[in-house]
Scaffold this motif. Structure first.
Motif, PDB file in Angstrom:
ATOM      1  N   PHE A 224       0.881  -1.165   0.000  1.00 49.79           N
ATOM      2  CA  PHE A 224       0.000   0.000   0.000  1.00 49.79           C
ATOM      3  C   PHE A 224       0.921   1.217   0.000  1.00 49.79           C
ATOM      4  O   PHE A 224       1.721   1.379   0.936  1.00 49.79           O
ATOM      5  CB  PHE A 224      -0.880   0.015   1.249  1.00 49.79           C
ATOM      6  N   ALA A 225       0.843   2.066  -1.020  1.00 52.27           N
ATOM      7  CA  ALA A 225       1.859   3.121  -1.123  1.00 52.27           C
ATOM      8  C   ALA A 225       1.367   4.316  -1.917  1.00 52.27           C
ATOM      9  O   ALA A 225       0.488   4.200  -2.779  1.00 52.27           O
ATOM     10  CB  ALA A 225       3.136   2.564  -1.767  1.00 52.27           C
TER      11      ALA A 225
ATOM     12  N   THR B  92      -2.850   1.811  -4.248  1.00 51.27           N
ATOM     13  CA  THR B  92      -2.448   3.214  -4.167  1.00 51.27           C
ATOM     14  C   THR B  92      -3.673   4.111  -4.305  1.00 51.27           C
ATOM     15  O   THR B  92      -4.814   3.638  -4.304  1.00 51.27           O
ATOM     16  CB  THR B  92      -1.378   3.531  -5.225  1.00 51.27           C
TER      17      THR B  92
ATOM     18  N   SER C 222       3.129  -0.740   4.130  1.00 55.25           N
ATOM     19  CA  SER C 222       2.467   0.534   3.856  1.00 55.25           C
ATOM     20  C   SER C 222       3.523   1.627   3.843  1.00 55.25           C
ATOM     21  O   SER C 222       4.237   1.824   4.826  1.00 55.25           O
ATOM     22  CB  SER C 222       1.414   0.834   4.934  1.00 55.25           C
TER      23      SER C 222
ATOM     24  N   TYR D 228       0.887   5.487   2.503  1.00 57.75           N
ATOM     25  CA  TYR D 228      -0.503   5.314   2.118  1.00 57.75           C
ATOM     26  C   TYR D 228      -1.349   6.118   3.098  1.00 57.75           C
ATOM     27  O   TYR D 228      -1.060   6.153   4.303  1.00 57.75           O
ATOM     28  CB  TYR D 228      -0.869   3.830   2.153  1.00 57.75           C
TER      29      TYR D 228
ATOM     30  N   LEU E 237      -5.148   0.987   7.854  1.00 59.86           N
ATOM     31  CA  LEU E 237      -5.564  -0.356   7.477  1.00 59.86           C
ATOM     32  C   LEU E 237      -6.079  -1.082   8.721  1.00 59.86           C
ATOM     33  O   LEU E 237      -5.416  -1.100   9.763  1.00 59.86           O
ATOM     34  CB  LEU E 237      -4.391  -1.121   6.864  1.00 59.86           C
TER      35      LEU E 237
ATOM     36  N   SER F 192       2.887  -7.154   9.092  1.00 56.86           N
ATOM     37  CA  SER F 192       2.544  -5.934   8.360  1.00 56.86           C
ATOM     38  C   SER F 192       3.368  -4.792   8.938  1.00 56.86           C
ATOM     39  O   SER F 192       3.454  -4.627  10.164  1.00 56.86           O
ATOM     40  CB  SER F 192       1.054  -5.632   8.501  1.00 56.86           C
TER      41      SER F 192
ATOM     42  N   ASN G 262       4.829  -0.541   8.494  1.00 58.31           N
ATOM     43  CA  ASN G 262       4.577   0.797   7.964  1.00 58.31           C
ATOM     44  C   ASN G 262       5.857   1.631   8.053  1.00 58.31           C
ATOM     45  O   ASN G 262       6.629   1.521   9.001  1.00 58.31           O
ATOM     46  CB  ASN G 262       3.484   1.481   8.791  1.00 58.31           C
TER      47      ASN G 262
END
Length: 306
Positions: A7-8, A32, A82, A85, A89, A101, A103
């Motif tokens: 996610f970016a 995105t 991420s 983003y 989330l 996950s 970030n």
């Protein structure tokens, strides 16, 4: 090969996606944002980079839907990342990747958790900031730290200049810690949240110059919200004055009630309530350039209050 979903957005998203690809990671899906036509787009495109590498891309308005969850699950990622983003989330997405996950945040966590951390760091006169890769959970920016990299904030750096450094720091952090994440040897450090605070987003109206602000604080404020942001401004009878760039210029030797703008020789200056003075390098009045000559033509030799 390790598979990830990313996610970016923004330059940090571009550089961190490039780092993943450079390390030979298989990016199975990129999520995105569509560019907002009402926003000044001064940064790179994650979507274009992903498409140039043949990576599937989706641009949902809301990532926390059953459709996006199904797409992420179908990608069968080992990790989820991420990188700048703009949406949080939620737990169902964060639980998809069995190996975690993560970030990338644009500060030295636990400092400046939350939104626009670079701008806040400049506003508060910090002398350094950086980028931090951390475990992602449902609370913003409070997961355990994987790695972080510091960069200096020089006295006249603008927020964009600092953000450019933070982008490089993010790339360096990810490149440095990826091998440990991939082979399972990375060490995590729990954050001491008492050593930092949470900050919210900023709007154009937040650029209004506060009454009675001191010279250093005003200088820091101006450089934090200058281009490509809306700028530091004050509304006067003649229109909106926006101060885009300043330099510290000693003391005025006098006390003023608030902030005064005036012309001295061939330059514009701001006299501040604490006796400090700033030289104005760039300013506009209702969008038109405002220098010493334009100031005198409009207002004469008397200072005006902002």
């Amino acid at each position: 090969m390790t598979r990830v979903v990313v996610f970016a957005y923004h330059n940090v998203g571009v550089r961190c996606l490039s780092a993943l690809l450079g390390r030979g990671v298989e990016v199975a899906l990129v999520v995105t944002h569509r560019d907002n036509p009402n926003e000044t787009i001064w940064f790179g495109s994650v979507q274009k980079l992903a498409e140039s590498h043949g990576i599937p891309v989706i641009t949902p308005d809301d990532p926390n839907t059953a459709e996006v969850l199904a797409a992420v699950e179908a990608a069968k990622p080992d990790f989820l990342f991420s990188f700048y983003y703009r949406h949080m989330l939620k737990a169902p997405l964060l639980k998809v990747a069995p190996r975690g996950s993560f970030n990338m945040h644009g500060s030295l966590l636990p400092k400046y958790r939350g939104r626009v951390p670079t701008n806040w760091a400049v506003i508060h006169g910090e002398t350094e900031t950086g980028a931090t890769l951390h475990v992602m959970n449902e609370k913003p920016d409070n997961g355990a730290i994987v790695d972080q990299f510091a960069v200096p904030i020089l006295p006249n750096d603008t927020a964009q200049e600092v953000f450019d450094k933070v982008t490089v720091a993010a790339e360096l952090v990810l490149w440095r810690c990826l091998p440990g994440l991939l082979d399972g040897t990375a060490q995590f450090t729990v954050q001491d949240l008492s050593q930092g605070g949470y900050f919210g987003g900023r709007k154009a109206e937040d650029g209004r110059i506060a009454a009675g602000i001191g010279a250093k604080q005003l200088h820091d404020f101006v450089r934090a919200v200058t281009h490509p942001y809306p700028g530091a401004f004050s509304d006067i009878d003649a229109g909106r004055v926006v101060i885009w760039r300043t330099l510290r210029a000693g003391d005025t030797g006098r006390t003023v009630a608030g902030t005064e703008l005036y012309a001295d020789s061939d330059a514009l200056y701001l006299a501040c309530a604490d006796g400090g003075r700033l030289r104005v390098l760039d300013a506009t009045l209702d969008g038109a350039p405002l220098d010493a000559a334009a100031f005198r033509a409009r207002f004469g030799n008397d200072p005006i209050a902002l």
